[in-house]
Design an enzyme around this catalytic site. Structure first.
Site, short mmCIF file in Angstrom:
data_model
loop_
_atom_site.label_atom_id
_atom_site.label_comp_id
_atom_site.label_asym_id
_atom_site.label_seq_id
_atom_site.Cartn_x
_atom_site.Cartn_y
_atom_site.Cartn_z
N GLU A 19 45.98 37.80 34.77
CA GLU A 19 45.65 39.13 34.22
C GLU A 19 46.36 39.38 32.91
O GLU A 19 47.58 39.18 32.80
CB GLU A 19 46.04 40.22 35.23
CG GLU A 19 45.79 41.63 34.75
CD GLU A 19 46.23 42.66 35.76
OE1 GLU A 19 45.75 43.82 35.67
OE2 GLU A 19 47.06 42.33 36.65
N ASP B 25 52.15 39.98 40.26
CA ASP B 25 51.39 41.04 39.60
C ASP B 25 52.36 42.20 39.44
O ASP B 25 52.65 42.93 40.39
CB ASP B 25 50.19 41.44 40.47
CG ASP B 25 49.25 42.43 39.78
OD1 ASP B 25 49.69 43.12 38.85
OD2 ASP B 25 48.08 42.53 40.20
N HIS C 283 46.56 43.40 47.50
CA HIS C 283 47.64 44.36 47.25
C HIS C 283 48.83 44.10 48.17
O HIS C 283 49.39 45.00 48.78
CB HIS C 283 47.12 45.79 47.42
CG HIS C 283 46.14 46.20 46.38
ND1 HIS C 283 45.20 47.18 46.57
CD2 HIS C 283 45.95 45.76 45.11
CE1 HIS C 283 44.47 47.31 45.48
NE2 HIS C 283 44.91 46.46 44.58
N TYR D 127 40.40 33.61 45.73
CA TYR D 127 41.22 33.77 46.93
C TYR D 127 40.51 33.07 48.08
O TYR D 127 39.50 33.55 48.58
CB TYR D 127 41.43 35.26 47.23
CG TYR D 127 41.79 36.06 46.00
CD1 TYR D 127 43.11 36.19 45.58
CD2 TYR D 127 40.78 36.65 45.21
CE1 TYR D 127 43.42 36.89 44.43
CE2 TYR D 127 41.09 37.35 44.07
CZ TYR D 127 42.41 37.48 43.67
OH TYR D 127 42.71 38.18 42.52
N ASP E 132 64.24 65.42 53.84
CA ASP E 132 64.36 66.31 52.69
C ASP E 132 64.69 65.56 51.40
O ASP E 132 65.15 66.14 50.43
CB ASP E 132 65.43 67.37 52.96
CG ASP E 132 66.80 66.76 53.25
OD1 ASP E 132 66.88 65.54 53.43
OD2 ASP E 132 67.78 67.52 53.29
N ARG F 232 45.32 34.60 40.54
CA ARG F 232 44.83 35.66 39.64
C ARG F 232 45.58 35.53 38.32
O ARG F 232 46.78 35.25 38.31
CB ARG F 232 45.04 37.05 40.26
CG ARG F 232 44.48 38.18 39.40
CD ARG F 232 44.36 39.50 40.15
NE ARG F 232 45.59 40.06 40.64
CZ ARG F 232 45.98 40.05 41.92
NH1 ARG F 232 45.22 39.49 42.85
NH2 ARG F 232 47.13 40.60 42.29
N HIS G 295 45.32 52.49 36.63
CA HIS G 295 43.86 52.59 36.62
C HIS G 295 43.54 53.88 35.87
O HIS G 295 43.46 54.95 36.45
CB HIS G 295 43.31 52.61 38.05
CG HIS G 295 43.53 51.33 38.77
ND1 HIS G 295 43.61 51.23 40.13
CD2 HIS G 295 43.69 50.05 38.31
CE1 HIS G 295 43.82 49.97 40.49
NE2 HIS G 295 43.87 49.25 39.40
N GLU H 273 41.18 40.38 34.55
CA GLU H 273 41.94 39.79 35.66
C GLU H 273 41.06 39.12 36.71
O GLU H 273 41.03 39.56 37.87
CB GLU H 273 42.82 40.86 36.32
CG GLU H 273 42.09 42.16 36.68
CD GLU H 273 43.00 43.16 37.38
OE1 GLU H 273 43.66 42.77 38.36
OE2 GLU H 273 43.05 44.31 36.92
N HIS I 124 36.96 41.50 43.85
CA HIS I 124 37.31 42.69 43.07
C HIS I 124 36.69 42.62 41.69
O HIS I 124 36.11 41.59 41.29
CB HIS I 124 38.83 42.87 42.97
CG HIS I 124 39.56 41.73 42.31
ND1 HIS I 124 39.63 41.57 40.95
CD2 HIS I 124 40.27 40.70 42.84
CE1 HIS I 124 40.35 40.51 40.66
NE2 HIS I 124 40.74 39.94 41.79
N HIS J 203 39.89 47.13 34.49
CA HIS J 203 40.03 48.59 34.61
C HIS J 203 40.70 49.08 33.34
O HIS J 203 41.38 48.33 32.63
CB HIS J 203 40.82 48.99 35.86
CG HIS J 203 42.20 48.38 35.96
ND1 HIS J 203 43.28 48.85 35.24
CD2 HIS J 203 42.68 47.34 36.69
CE1 HIS J 203 44.36 48.13 35.53
NE2 HIS J 203 44.02 47.20 36.40
N ASP K 67 50.34 45.81 32.74
CA ASP K 67 49.81 45.30 34.00
C ASP K 67 49.52 43.81 33.80
O ASP K 67 48.53 43.45 33.15
CB ASP K 67 48.53 46.07 34.36
CG ASP K 67 47.99 45.74 35.74
OD1 ASP K 67 48.56 44.86 36.40
OD2 ASP K 67 46.99 46.36 36.15
#
Length: 435
Positions: free
Chosen positions: A409, A255, A238, A383, A34, A407, A356, A379, A345, A349, A266
């Site tokens: 970005e 990130d 991710h 990899y 709850d 990466r 996004h 970005e 990727h 975005h 971002d």
């Protein structure tokens, strides 16, 4: 901001003509049993109203003689407010948020038809609240059945996402001020993370320090689950476990963005844990950095959304061929998407109220044209996943490259004569990333 919300509603009503637009507040989400997550309003709802409570509905009816903007909200209830927090209430919904009329949410079924029966269509996004989706359908079907008697009423339902996306893609000065603040906080957090990173520390320690600054500086918290990925973890796009200990020769990919008054930043940076790149890490980092710089250069009004991605893909593919990680003719490798073994990727975005953000990327065969006021991420990454199996016509991967994930970005604003890198305050040049 009240004037800003009013202007947005007027802009939307001008677009929907004789329609009626309905927006439902975000539902509460349960963390466990709850216990609920901290409430976060639906972005479209907040964009139009600034109202931050659950169990609410906003109705925009430009054709109505008196009530063009109507709010249905939870009524004041002292006993419940003691447990769950203060409510605006019906009367204050008019006084504070500028509604022409306000009702208790309990009156929705009774009151809603008067704002629909003269509309030619309903604008509504079918979201995760299935019960409310059914409510909209039932009202629509009921009005269709009685249409012959009145000769008025909605004969179609259109998704609000299309019209809202076109509005939200271009940021106002007020929005940009909030985004700059979200960026400012995140820049400080990334700079702090760089200073405290060292072999032997854990990913979650860095995450904790970053998110501490987000809240300490007045942010709502992370814009999304922070990624703090050392070594091969950076090859998981991710990755959010953030529970590994950093080793001597690891790279650390962070990130992480801050949410400030609902607007987001971002940022991604990748740097050596011990302060020095290995030769392989440095080579790949320089390639990603060059791809990012050339992609950013493509952010110009009149260019299209796909131009930065196409540029990044070409630079990365050329580099991968030069390093022997790919082989073949560049154009063919790009056409066959061979680069996706290492770069899987997209480059960009939209960014704003959502990480996004709302807005289309392509109209049929035609990518969205960039225009001043839009904010997008740039970005690119590489990899070299340890378990990568090369295609039959591609070379085996030299083990020295395996497990490297990079990466970089930035958040980029399209301006009238080019672009502005909002996140330029976070270093990314090789000499700045080493210590």
């Amino acid at each position: 901001m009240l004037q800003e919300y009013r202007q947005r509603r007027e802009q939307l009503m001008a677009k929907i003509g004789n329609g009626t637009a309905i927006f439902r507040s975000a539902p509460t989400a349960v963390m466990h049993n709850d216990v609920e997550y901290v409430y976060r309003q639906d972005s479209d709802f907040f964009y139009l109203t600034g109202f931050n409570e659950t169990q609410a509905v906003a109705v925009l009816a430009p054709h109505h003689a008196e009530h063009r903007f109507v709010l249905f909200v939870q009524p004041k209830d002292l006993e419940k407010e003691v447990w769950s927090g203060y409510r605006c209430g019906v009367d204050a919904a008019k006084a504070i948020y500028g509604a022409d009329e306000a009702y208790s949410i309990a009156d929705l079924e009774e009151k809603l038809p008067q704002y629909l029966e003269k509309a030619d269509r309903i604008y509504y996004h079918f979201g995760r609240d299935r019960s409310f989706n059914d409510t909209i359908i039932q009202h629509y079907q009921s009005l269709l059945r009685t249409y012959p008697k009145r000769g008025t009423g909605p004969v179609a339902i259109e998704d609000t996402g299309l019209v809202m996306g076109s509005m939200r893609m271009v940021k106002s000065q007020a929005e940009l001020e909030l985004m700059r603040k979200a960026v400012e906080i995140a820049v400080e957090a990334h700079e702090h993370a760089f200073k405290i990173t060292a072999p032997g520390r854990y990913e979650y320690e860095i995450q904790a320090e970053i998110e501490h600054i987000f809240r300490l500086r007045g942010g709502m918290g992370p814009a999304y689950p922070s990624i703090v990925a050392a070594g091969k973890n950076a090859c998981v796009l991710h990755y959010i476990e953030n529970n590994c200990q950093m080793q001597e020769n690891d790279l650390l990919l962070i990130d992480a963005g801050c949410s400030y008054n609902y607007y987001n930043s971002d940022i991604t940076r990748t740097f050596p844990v011990n302060g020095k790149f290995t030769p392989e890490q440095k080579t790949l980092y320089e390639l990603v950095l060059e791809a990012q710089k050339q992609a950013i250069a493509q952010v110009q009004p009149g260019n299209n959304f796909k131009d930065p991605h196409d540029k990044a893909v070409r630079i990365l593919t050329e580099g991968l061929v030069e390093l022997g990680l790919l082989k073949g003719e560049i154009d063919k490798l790009i056409e066959e998407e061979k680069y996706k073994a290492f770069y899987m990727h997209r480059t960009s975005h939209w960014l704003g109220l959502d990480v996004h953000d709302s807005g289309i990327y392509q109209l049929g065969e035609n990518p969205q044209i960039l225009q001043p006021g839009q904010v997008l991420t740039i970005e690119p990454g590489l990899y070299i996943v340890p378990e990568t199996k090369p295609a039959e016509d591609q070379p085996e991967i030299d083990p020295r490259w395996l497990g490297i994930g990079i990466r970089i970005e930035d958040d980029v604003l399209v301006t009238t004569d080019g672009h502005e890198v909002l996140t330029a305050g976070v270093p990314k040049e090789i000499e700045k990333m080493e210590r």
